[in-house]
Design an enzyme around this catalytic site. Sequence first.
Site, PDB file in Angstrom:
ATOM      1  N   ASP A  42       9.194 -26.930  10.601  1.00 22.65           N
ATOM      2  CA  ASP A  42       9.151 -26.483   9.201  1.00 22.65           C
ATOM      3  C   ASP A  42       8.136 -27.266   8.381  1.00 22.65           C
ATOM      4  O   ASP A  42       7.640 -26.784   7.363  1.00 22.65           O
ATOM      5  CB  ASP A  42      10.531 -26.689   8.545  1.00 22.65           C
TER       6      ASP A  42
ATOM      7  N   ASP B 154      26.102 -17.954  -4.344  1.00 18.06           N
ATOM      8  CA  ASP B 154      25.457 -16.687  -3.985  1.00 18.06           C
ATOM      9  C   ASP B 154      24.812 -16.065  -5.219  1.00 18.06           C
ATOM     10  O   ASP B 154      25.491 -15.743  -6.194  1.00 18.06           O
ATOM     11  CB  ASP B 154      26.494 -15.728  -3.385  1.00 18.06           C
TER      12      ASP B 154
ATOM     13  N   ILE C  87      16.413 -13.846  -1.761  1.00 18.20           N
ATOM     14  CA  ILE C  87      16.409 -13.584  -3.208  1.00 18.20           C
ATOM     15  C   ILE C  87      15.062 -13.011  -3.633  1.00 18.20           C
ATOM     16  O   ILE C  87      14.991 -12.023  -4.367  1.00 18.20           O
ATOM     17  CB  ILE C  87      16.721 -14.873  -4.001  1.00 18.20           C
ATOM     18  N   GLY C  88      13.993 -13.608  -3.164  1.00 16.81           N
ATOM     19  CA  GLY C  88      12.648 -13.167  -3.539  1.00 16.81           C
ATOM     20  C   GLY C  88      12.363 -11.735  -3.137  1.00 16.81           C
ATOM     21  O   GLY C  88      11.676 -10.998  -3.850  1.00 16.81           O
TER      22      GLY C  88
END
Length: 398
Positions: free
Chosen positions: A146, A281, A330-331
């Site tokens: 990452d 959430d 989300i994006g």
Amino acid sequence: MSQKLILVLNCGSSSLKGAVLDNGSGEVLLSCLAEKLNLPDAYITFKVNGEKHKVDLSAHPDHTGAVEALMEELKAHGLDSRIGAIGHRVVSGGELYSESILVDDEVIAGIEKCIPLAPLHNPAHLLGLRAAQSIFKGLPNVVVFDTSFHQTMPEVAYKYAVPQELYEKYGLRRYGAHGTSYRFVADETARFLGKDKKDLRMVIAHLGNGASITAVANGESRDTSMGLTPLEGLVMGTRSGDIDPSVFGFLAENANMTIAQITEMLNKKSGLLGISGLSNDCRTIEEEAAKGHKGAKLALDMFIYRLAKYIGSMAVAAGGLDALVFTGGIGENSDIIRERVIGYLGFLGLNIDQEANLKARFGNAGVITTADSKAVAVVIPTNEELMIAHDTARLSGL
């Protein structure tokens, strides 16, 4: 002979996520998720051809047991002999690894050295790696970090303003995260817009339960919001993001909390959950905010404000802005958050196209700004598994 397939593994401390991919088409032939590992009620769920079924792991409730169950499932579908290599997501490669690498004993030792930088993640990745080596004997393993993508950040971006012996002795610096996603999305954005990625100044927001943002110029990371650990930066599902470091001393003195308790609170009980008192959430937060819940409204407002503020600073790091990119759960799906964030960014010449913004959801890529905007905002779905599969195939010679 049919083309060899790639098995991609992503191991957490109590979970194992896996997928079998055709590296050419990107098709996922089988996926799995093992949960509650190291507990008596551990289980693994498989998905093949749209059908799901669950297998009990209580007899061997660890990572090895999960990989053994995966091997049995592959055999049942005649896929075991078609696996050509295994790719592993690893959270931190520190400064040791600036790209993905074929696994040998030296690489395993290197991942162990980076455990202090990712104490929750790297030990679990090693468990999954060792299980794969033992059960899929003779197959090449590749690790994809990452942190690798962010190794191009300049010193002014990755250094902390602390005594430099702390960097020299302990590697105290900013490493970032979500690099595999950023690499994939930077390539996809350039392809989608019909441009060379080296000609695009991008600010990419990877927004999920963990959220970060990165400035990309000349196809490389120039700055990112996450730091030594994924706690720095944006407001997240359960993480606080940026906070005054003296909070540790303040809470130790006034609330009688230990460093471990404060660290856990900032990582697991803060963010959207901590502000709202309801949930981590984002979908729940949006729904409750719309109903007038004050905590949910404040959580959403803070998430959006912090994100917009960071976009401005990342445009500085990128040397300007040609494309603002939204990705992650989300994006890719929250038209509300995207519209409100862009509402802050008129000074950068961005104006929302509401109709296009509504269409760019549920896996649909799209430009979401008006034609007269000075830069574009675009939604690009990420695919970290496919990026890991590509690296694995390339490095293992498939």
